[in-house]
Design a protein around this motif. Structure first.
Motif, PDB file in Angstrom:
ATOM      1  N   SER A  91     -54.303  13.455  27.232  1.00  0.00           N
ATOM      2  CA  SER A  91     -53.895  12.218  26.566  1.00  0.00           C
ATOM      3  C   SER A  91     -52.485  12.340  25.980  1.00  0.00           C
ATOM      4  O   SER A  91     -51.743  11.357  25.935  1.00  0.00           O
ATOM      5  CB  SER A  91     -54.897  11.828  25.486  1.00  0.00           C
ATOM      6  N   LEU A  92     -52.126  13.549  25.540  1.00  0.00           N
ATOM      7  CA  LEU A  92     -50.761  13.753  25.044  1.00  0.00           C
ATOM      8  C   LEU A  92     -49.767  13.897  26.193  1.00  0.00           C
ATOM      9  O   LEU A  92     -48.658  13.368  26.135  1.00  0.00           O
ATOM     10  CB  LEU A  92     -50.712  14.987  24.141  1.00  0.00           C
ATOM     11  N   PHE A  93     -50.167  14.629  27.249  1.00  0.00           N
ATOM     12  CA  PHE A  93     -49.294  14.726  28.422  1.00  0.00           C
ATOM     13  C   PHE A  93     -48.959  13.334  28.954  1.00  0.00           C
ATOM     14  O   PHE A  93     -47.837  13.091  29.431  1.00  0.00           O
ATOM     15  CB  PHE A  93     -49.966  15.538  29.525  1.00  0.00           C
ATOM     16  N   GLU A  94     -49.919  12.426  28.902  1.00  0.00           N
ATOM     17  CA  GLU A  94     -49.710  11.080  29.445  1.00  0.00           C
ATOM     18  C   GLU A  94     -48.683  10.286  28.653  1.00  0.00           C
ATOM     19  O   GLU A  94     -48.227   9.232  29.115  1.00  0.00           O
ATOM     20  CB  GLU A  94     -51.049  10.326  29.474  1.00  0.00           C
ATOM     21  N   ARG A  95     -48.310  10.779  27.495  1.00  0.00           N
ATOM     22  CA  ARG A  95     -47.312  10.094  26.667  1.00  0.00           C
ATOM     23  C   ARG A  95     -45.954  10.794  26.712  1.00  0.00           C
ATOM     24  O   ARG A  95     -45.002  10.327  26.075  1.00  0.00           O
ATOM     25  CB  ARG A  95     -47.812  10.027  25.221  1.00  0.00           C
ATOM     26  N   ILE A  96     -45.885  11.897  27.439  1.00  0.00           N
ATOM     27  CA  ILE A  96     -44.659  12.703  27.462  1.00  0.00           C
ATOM     28  C   ILE A  96     -44.238  12.928  28.910  1.00  0.00           C
ATOM     29  O   ILE A  96     -45.053  13.312  29.760  1.00  0.00           O
ATOM     30  CB  ILE A  96     -44.872  14.049  26.749  1.00  0.00           C
ATOM     31  N   ASP A  97     -42.981  12.708  29.180  1.00  0.00           N
ATOM     32  CA  ASP A  97     -42.452  12.816  30.536  1.00  0.00           C
ATOM     33  C   ASP A  97     -41.694  14.116  30.712  1.00  0.00           C
ATOM     34  O   ASP A  97     -40.995  14.568  29.798  1.00  0.00           O
ATOM     35  CB  ASP A  97     -41.524  11.635  30.819  1.00  0.00           C
ATOM     36  N   VAL A  98     -41.835  14.721  31.888  1.00  0.00           N
ATOM     37  CA  VAL A  98     -40.989  15.849  32.292  1.00  0.00           C
ATOM     38  C   VAL A  98     -40.193  15.385  33.503  1.00  0.00           C
ATOM     39  O   VAL A  98     -40.758  14.899  34.482  1.00  0.00           O
ATOM     40  CB  VAL A  98     -41.818  17.092  32.645  1.00  0.00           C
ATOM     41  N   ALA A  99     -38.892  15.518  33.427  1.00  0.00           N
ATOM     42  CA  ALA A  99     -38.018  15.063  34.520  1.00  0.00           C
ATOM     43  C   ALA A  99     -37.169  16.218  35.027  1.00  0.00           C
ATOM     44  O   ALA A  99     -36.676  17.031  34.240  1.00  0.00           O
ATOM     45  CB  ALA A  99     -37.130  13.923  34.053  1.00  0.00           C
ATOM     46  N   TYR A 100     -37.007  16.264  36.331  1.00  0.00           N
ATOM     47  CA  TYR A 100     -36.192  17.294  36.982  1.00  0.00           C
ATOM     48  C   TYR A 100     -35.099  16.610  37.790  1.00  0.00           C
ATOM     49  O   TYR A 100     -35.376  15.725  38.603  1.00  0.00           O
ATOM     50  CB  TYR A 100     -37.071  18.149  37.902  1.00  0.00           C
ATOM     51  N   TYR A 101     -33.862  17.016  37.553  1.00  0.00           N
ATOM     52  CA  TYR A 101     -32.705  16.505  38.294  1.00  0.00           C
ATOM     53  C   TYR A 101     -32.051  17.688  38.986  1.00  0.00           C
ATOM     54  O   TYR A 101     -31.509  18.576  38.323  1.00  0.00           O
ATOM     55  CB  TYR A 101     -31.722  15.800  37.359  1.00  0.00           C
ATOM     56  N   HIS A 102     -32.115  17.697  40.284  1.00  0.00           N
ATOM     57  CA  HIS A 102     -31.700  18.859  41.065  1.00  0.00           C
ATOM     58  C   HIS A 102     -30.297  19.329  40.694  1.00  0.00           C
ATOM     59  O   HIS A 102     -29.333  18.555  40.742  1.00  0.00           O
ATOM     60  CB  HIS A 102     -31.742  18.508  42.557  1.00  0.00           C
ATOM     61  N   ALA A 103     -30.196  20.605  40.294  1.00  0.00           N
ATOM     62  CA  ALA A 103     -28.918  21.231  39.960  1.00  0.00           C
ATOM     63  C   ALA A 103     -28.153  20.471  38.888  1.00  0.00           C
ATOM     64  O   ALA A 103     -26.927  20.552  38.822  1.00  0.00           O
ATOM     65  CB  ALA A 103     -28.055  21.389  41.209  1.00  0.00           C
ATOM     66  N   ASP A 104     -28.886  19.746  38.031  1.00  0.00           N
ATOM     67  CA  ASP A 104     -28.234  18.912  37.017  1.00  0.00           C
ATOM     68  C   ASP A 104     -28.915  19.049  35.656  1.00  0.00           C
ATOM     69  O   ASP A 104     -28.262  19.364  34.655  1.00  0.00           O
ATOM     70  CB  ASP A 104     -28.255  17.448  37.467  1.00  0.00           C
ATOM     71  N   ALA A 105     -30.234  18.841  35.580  1.00  0.00           N
ATOM     72  CA  ALA A 105     -30.887  18.852  34.269  1.00  0.00           C
ATOM     73  C   ALA A 105     -32.400  18.993  34.420  1.00  0.00           C
ATOM     74  O   ALA A 105     -32.985  18.633  35.443  1.00  0.00           O
ATOM     75  CB  ALA A 105     -30.576  17.568  33.502  1.00  0.00           C
ATOM     76  N   ALA A 106     -33.002  19.542  33.362  1.00  0.00           N
ATOM     77  CA  ALA A 106     -34.460  19.522  33.189  1.00  0.00           C
ATOM     78  C   ALA A 106     -34.701  18.983  31.797  1.00  0.00           C
ATOM     79  O   ALA A 106     -34.054  19.418  30.836  1.00  0.00           O
ATOM     80  CB  ALA A 106     -35.045  20.920  33.344  1.00  0.00           C
ATOM     81  N   GLU A 107     -35.620  18.022  31.658  1.00  0.00           N
ATOM     82  CA  GLU A 107     -35.779  17.401  30.354  1.00  0.00           C
ATOM     83  C   GLU A 107     -37.203  16.937  30.114  1.00  0.00           C
ATOM     84  O   GLU A 107     -37.978  16.733  31.041  1.00  0.00           O
ATOM     85  CB  GLU A 107     -34.818  16.218  30.185  1.00  0.00           C
ATOM     86  N   ILE A 108     -37.526  16.798  28.838  1.00  0.00           N
ATOM     87  CA  ILE A 108     -38.754  16.132  28.445  1.00  0.00           C
ATOM     88  C   ILE A 108     -38.372  14.964  27.541  1.00  0.00           C
ATOM     89  O   ILE A 108     -37.364  15.017  26.830  1.00  0.00           O
ATOM     90  CB  ILE A 108     -39.742  17.073  27.730  1.00  0.00           C
ATOM     91  N   GLY A 109     -39.163  13.928  27.599  1.00  0.00           N
ATOM     92  CA  GLY A 109     -38.898  12.747  26.771  1.00  0.00           C
ATOM     93  C   GLY A 109     -40.178  11.982  26.519  1.00  0.00           C
ATOM     94  O   GLY A 109     -41.180  12.171  27.219  1.00  0.00           O
ATOM     95  N   SER A 110     -40.154  11.154  25.528  1.00  0.00           N
ATOM     96  CA  SER A 110     -41.314  10.314  25.220  1.00  0.00           C
ATOM     97  C   SER A 110     -41.368   9.146  26.189  1.00  0.00           C
ATOM     98  O   SER A 110     -40.380   8.437  26.372  1.00  0.00           O
ATOM     99  CB  SER A 110     -41.237   9.796  23.780  1.00  0.00           C
ATOM    100  N   LEU A 111     -42.535   8.947  26.788  1.00  0.00           N
ATOM    101  CA  LEU A 111     -42.695   7.806  27.686  1.00  0.00           C
ATOM    102  C   LEU A 111     -42.722   6.484  26.930  1.00  0.00           C
ATOM    103  O   LEU A 111     -42.608   5.421  27.532  1.00  0.00           O
ATOM    104  CB  LEU A 111     -43.981   7.963  28.503  1.00  0.00           C
ATOM    105  N   GLU A 112     -42.871   6.556  25.628  1.00  0.00           N
ATOM    106  CA  GLU A 112     -42.813   5.342  24.814  1.00  0.00           C
ATOM    107  C   GLU A 112     -41.391   5.018  24.390  1.00  0.00           C
ATOM    108  O   GLU A 112     -41.129   3.948  23.848  1.00  0.00           O
ATOM    109  CB  GLU A 112     -43.710   5.516  23.588  1.00  0.00           C
ATOM    110  N   LEU A 113     -40.476   5.962  24.632  1.00  0.00           N
ATOM    111  CA  LEU A 113     -39.053   5.750  24.359  1.00  0.00           C
ATOM    112  C   LEU A 113     -38.314   5.972  25.667  1.00  0.00           C
ATOM    113  O   LEU A 113     -37.947   7.084  26.010  1.00  0.00           O
ATOM    114  CB  LEU A 113     -38.543   6.727  23.288  1.00  0.00           C
TER     115      LEU A 113
END
Length: 418
Positions: free
Chosen positions: A309-331
């Motif tokens: 339920s918490l994972f479903e509110r948090i995003d993990v994004a991967y940008y090839h050779a650029d960035a790795a990030e986590i962010g709130s899916l509500e923001l």
């Protein structure tokens, strides 16, 4: 006569390219305090009016067709015609990412080109609100937009900034709604997760990783960026390692924040749960985890409900050779854009969304799902973005040439006025 035939005649019978060259010159190089330059500028201005008068006299909607020829190429005009035939309306707001969208280090020395800035001014003068949608801080974006577009436009009441990827929205001239902090709605559990990740992400990183990345974002968006040229082999290697580290760190933070009464401490596998959940959510993450010998040993179904339920509110994004990030899916940018359009009183939006990353893709998908706009992307955008844009209206433009898409949208609105 059908519009197709009229546009064909416009570009066949008149020197639209020459007209556009004169218009571009006058747009980008206004008169300066020099007698010779003023004379040259006045000659160009007179020539522009003469060329436009020829078109005005040849068409019933002469003003509109003269404007079309002065702003767009033949191909751009026909693309706009196709869009109007499909959607039967013009755009009533622009939603624009900045980095690698309006400006590009590959072609424009990371400055927004003058022609792009001038076209944005033209949209503003036509009453079309502009929403800048970026992951950068408000202070940074506000500064270079005032420098590029002018203080009067930015504070006109028809200009909004969605900053830090949806953390807040800044719309000058709207009283108590001028600044909306969207993170006010987050609950303490999500705040706790991001607090822990941010406090640990660099101090507890392995030495080789800590020396190879730097941190961007805010308390609700944690982004690892490489200390090497974006797109390089070294950047790819460090971001792939950084993604695995960030996923594991998030798994541990979620486990610490959630209440999981049915799992004994010795049986808990927060890192494995995070890897399994986010690998299932994004094939690119699966590929990276496999390549880094970090594939999950459990399956997504093993993730306890409170953790999921918490994972479903948090995003993990991967940008090839650029960035790795986590962010709130509500923001996110989509929520920020909807908030900005609400403040701008765009009640029935049909927007042009321009962007290059997965965070922009969410806005594009929202626009498609809600019949609220069209999407465009530069040729070097992420594959997911390009797949979406090509599957909708194929509005892909060359690196550094955002102006070409703005020209198409401008003609689309001219056609909608006819």
């Amino acid at each position: 006569m059908e519009r197709y035939d009229l546009i064909f005649r416009l570009y066949a019978d008149f020197d639209a390219e020459g007209l556009r060259d004169v218009q571009d010159f006058l747009d980008v190089f206004p008169p300066v305090d020099s007698r010779t330059a003023l004379d040259y500028w006045q000659d160009a201005s007179d020539e522009l009016e003469e060329r436009k008068d020829e078109i005005r006299e040849a068409f019933a909607a002469g003003d509109e067709f003269a404007e079309m020829a002065a702003r767009a190429s033949r191909d751009q005009a026909f693309t706009a015609l196709d869009l109007h035939s499909k959607y039967d309306r013009g755009v009533n707001a622009l939603v624009l990412d900045v980095d690698e969208t309006l400006r590009s280090a590959g072609r424009t020395d990371n400055e927004i080109p003058r022609q792009t800035l001038h076209l944005l001014t033209q949209f503003h003068e036509a009453g079309v609100p502009i929403v800048i949608c970026t992951g950068q801080t408000l202070e940074n974006v506000k500064g270079f937009m005032i420098q590029g577009l002018g203080n009067e436009l930015v504070h006109s009441g028809d200009f909004s900034i969605v900053y830090e990827a949806g953390t807040g929205v800044f719309t000058p001239g709207h009283g108590s709604q001028t600044k909306k902090l969207l993170y006010d709605g987050l609950d303490s559990e999500v705040r706790e997760v991001f607090d822990e990740v941010r406090s640990r992400v660099l101090p507890q990183a392995p030495d080789d990783l800590r020396e190879s990345v730097h941190l961007q974002g805010n308390e609700f968006n944690v982004t690892l960026k490489p200390n090497f040229d974006i797109g390089s082999d070294r950047a790819e290697a460090v971001i792939d390692r950084g993604l695995v580290y960030l996923v594991d760190l998030l798994g541990r933070a979620v486990y610490n924040a959630a209440d999981v009464p049915d799992v004994a401490a010795e049986d808990a596998d927060p890192e494995g749960w995070a890897r399994a959940y986010y690998a299932e959510a994004d094939p690119e993450i699966t590929t990276v985890l496999d390549a880094e010998d970090a594939a999950p040993e459990c399956v997504p179904e093993d993730v306890p409900d409170p953790i999921r339920s918490l994972f479903e509110r948090i995003d993990v994004a991967y940008y090839h050779a650029d960035a790795a990030e986590i962010g709130s899916l509500e923001l996110n940018k989509t929520e920020g854009v909807k908030a900005a359009l609400d403040v701008l009183d765009v009640s029935d939006p049909f927007v042009l969304v321009m962007g290059d990353s997965k965070s922009d893709l969410r806005v594009m998908r929202w626009a498609e799902e809600e019949s609220a706009g069209i999407a465009a992307a530069p040729e070097h955008a992420s594959e997911d973005v390009l797949d979406h844009v090509r599957s909708t209206d194929e509005l892909v433009y060359d690196r550094g040439d955002a102006a070409s898409m703005l020209r198409i949208a401008y003609v689309l609105n001219v056609l909608d006025e006819l």
